[in-house]
Design an enzyme around this catalytic site. Structure first.
Site, PDB file in Angstrom:
ATOM      1  CG  ASN A  48      -1.996  -1.140   1.337  1.00  0.00           C
ATOM      2  OD1 ASN A  48      -2.544  -1.656   0.148  1.00  0.00           O
ATOM      3  ND2 ASN A  48      -2.062  -1.744   2.524  1.00  0.00           N
ATOM      4  CG  ASP A 216     -10.480   4.206   7.368  1.00  0.00           C
ATOM      5  OD1 ASP A 216      -9.676   4.841   6.861  1.00  0.00           O
ATOM      6  OD2 ASP A 216     -10.822   3.204   7.530  1.00  0.00           O
ATOM      7  CG  HIS A 219      -6.780   1.940   0.940  1.00  0.00           C
ATOM      8  ND1 HIS A 219      -5.605   1.325   0.667  1.00  0.00           N
ATOM      9  CD2 HIS A 219      -7.388   1.243   2.045  1.00  0.00           C
ATOM     10  CE1 HIS A 219      -5.553   0.234   1.567  1.00  0.00           C
ATOM     11  NE2 HIS A 219      -6.707   0.297   2.221  1.00  0.00           N
ATOM     12  CE  LYS A 250      -3.413   0.617   4.968  1.00  0.00           C
ATOM     13  NZ  LYS A 250      -4.855   0.265   5.581  1.00  0.00           N
TER      14      LYS A 250
HETATM   15  C1  LIG Z   1      -5.195  -0.314   6.575  1.00  0.00           C
HETATM   16  C2  LIG Z   1      -6.582   0.258   7.054  1.00  0.00           C
HETATM   17  C3  LIG Z   1      -6.842   0.557   8.480  1.00  0.00           C
HETATM   18  C4  LIG Z   1      -5.861   0.175   9.431  1.00  0.00           C
HETATM   19  O1  LIG Z   1      -4.864   1.092   9.247  1.00  0.00           O
HETATM   20  P1  LIG Z   1      -3.505   0.719  10.031  1.00  0.00           P
HETATM   21  O2  LIG Z   1      -2.595   2.024  10.232  1.00  0.00           O
HETATM   22  O3  LIG Z   1      -2.793  -0.410   9.151  1.00  0.00           O
HETATM   23  O4  LIG Z   1      -3.734   0.128  11.295  1.00  0.00           O
HETATM   24  C5  LIG Z   1      -8.187   1.346   8.447  1.00  0.00           C
HETATM   25  N1  LIG Z   1      -8.902   1.240   7.474  1.00  0.00           N
HETATM   26  C6  LIG Z   1      -8.845   0.935   6.217  1.00  0.00           C
HETATM   27  C7  LIG Z   1      -9.729   1.102   5.207  1.00  0.00           C
HETATM   28  C8  LIG Z   1      -7.577   0.394   6.056  1.00  0.00           C
HETATM   29  O5  LIG Z   1      -7.224  -0.091   4.699  1.00  0.00           O
END
Ligand SMILES: *Cc1c(COP(=O)(O)O)cnc(C)c1O
Length: 406
Positions: A48, A216, A219, A250
């Site tokens: 990622n 959230d 990505h 990411k």
């Molecule tokens: C990876 C991810 C998380 C978690 O984030 P980390 O920093 O890896 O713990 C939360 N939400 C989504 C959509 C993710 O892809």
């Protein structure tokens, strides 16, 4: 002890039989488009690290400087032993990047979701999730004790039906005072399908039904919008989202998670988010690397890297064509670095991934419980640092393997 291990082994065998067993693959190099596993180099399409920042000199130097000045560890929770400067610098950088009143950094995106949702909601409340939201949000929704409702993926009619129902059960006319809270949570770019949520329409619904909205952007941060703040910026809805979540691990190439929002929200989380309060602060190096990444993403270099990523994505999309039944991204023209190659059957997905590895290409087989049963897929992720020839090689190899298997 032998009974204990015996029982666990039986449970492991059951998941093996369904093609769901997972194992760690040791990598002896830095993350990048080429990684070393078991003494062999692999072309990596699994990360990622979309903008190729995880191993970038600027981030590494920032981390090293932070280690030299602030040490390797952070000592305790930030409320206990004092809050180190690198965390404040990171939060100032985040708030200024996202143009919000304030920001709060957590040790991971997972901890961000758990701490934030559980701080905001309790048993008298209702939480409404898109069917495909990340496990961290699902776990948080269960843990917070609110009534949980799930709407079909990106389905606005289904969402509206649930919001209507919530208004009915929460608004008995006689005692408006005791009305519970109502919150919608969605992702902006979905982690395993790469498609985009209709954030404007969702914001309109949340306003109509008096809900809060949490998005959230795990990505999308660094990749969308004029200033690369995320999909909310691209769609012009940032101001209508109460709680903007993201991760630093990411596209930002570091580690940790964050919430951006009003100063009041952040003060509230400092006081109520248990994963923030009862956990040792992230190491100074992680915070400093993330701050460097946020600066880089906002620079001309950041824009160049994003443009390069989209040109890699277009290249791959045009070559892969209909070789495999890709999940069609929404009618919208929103590009995504996440390209699922749908396989369906779990064992078959594992076989295709193994065949790719035999030829030196690493693409993960994503299976239940990360995605629904029978929806196994290869999840190809493209990054700025992939070369044209590497993309050609992936496409040629995929076509050969998929044709041979069908
Ligand atoms: C990876 C991810 C998380 C978690 O984030 P980390 O920093 O890896 O713990 C939360 N939400 C989504 C959509 C993710 O892809």
């Amino acid at each position: 002890m032998s009974n204990f291990n015996h029982e666990l082994n039986e449970r492991l065998d059951a998941s093996r039989a369904q093609g769901l067993h997972r194992e760690l693959r040791r990598v002896d190099s830095a993350q990048g488009t080429r990684i070393q596993m078991g003494g062999r180099m692999f072309l990596n399409f699994s990360s990622n690290d979309y903008l190729g920042l995880a191993n970038h000199p600027l981030l590494k130097e920032a981390a090293v400087r932070a280690v030299k000045k602030f040490g390797a560890g952070s000592g305790a929770s930030r409320l206990i032993c004092g809050s180190l400067a690198p965390h404040h610098e990171l939060e100032e950088a985040l708030a200024s990047f996202k143009k919000t009143g304030a920001a709060l950094a957590f040790s991971s995106g997972y901890a961000t979701a758990i701490g934030t949702i559980c701080a905001l909601l309790g048993k008298d409340d209702i939480i409404v999730l898109d069917k495909l939201v990340h496990a961290s949000v699902v776990d948080a929704a269960r843990l917070c004790g609110a009534k949980l409702r799930v709407f079909a993926h990106n389905d606005l009619n289904d969402l509206e039906d649930i919001l209507k129902w919530a208004n009915r059960v929460q608004c008995p006319k006689s005692k408006v005072q005791s009305r519970g809270r109502l919150m919608i949570v969605t992702e902006s770019i979905f982690s395993m399908d790469g498609d985009a949520a209709p954030l404007c329409e969702i914001a309109t619904l949340k306003e109509k039904y008096g809900a809060w909205l949490m998005v959230d952007e795990a990505h999308a941060t660094g990749l969308y919008g004029k200033n690369r703040r995320g999909l909310a910026e691209e769609l012009g809805v940032s101001d209508r989202i109460e709680i903007q979540m993201g991760t630093l691990g990411k596209a930002l190439g570091a580690s940790g998670g964050f919430i951006c929002g009003s100063r009041t929200l952040i003060d509230f989380l400092v006081n109520h988010a248990r994963s923030f309060i009862f956990s040792t602060a992230p190491v100074p190096a992680a915070a400093a690397a993330a701050t460097a990444a946020i600066q880089m993403v906002q620079s001309i270099e950041g824009e160049k890297r994003r443009e390069m990523l989209w040109s890699r994505v277009r290249e791959f999309q045009s070559q892969i064509g209909n070789t495999a039944s890709r999940v069609r991204s929404r009618k919208s023209m929103i590009p995504s670095a996440i390209v699922p190659i749908m396989v369906g059957d779990e064992k078959k997905a594992v076989e295709v991934a193994a065949a790719l590895r035999e030829r030196g290409i690493f693409v993960p087989a994503i299976r239940y419980p990360t995605v629904a049963r029978g929806k196994a897929r290869l999840r190809v992720t493209l990054t700025t640092t992939h070369m044209t020839e590497e993309i050609h090689l992936l496409v040629a190899t995929l076509k050969e393997i998929v044709n041979r298997k069908s």
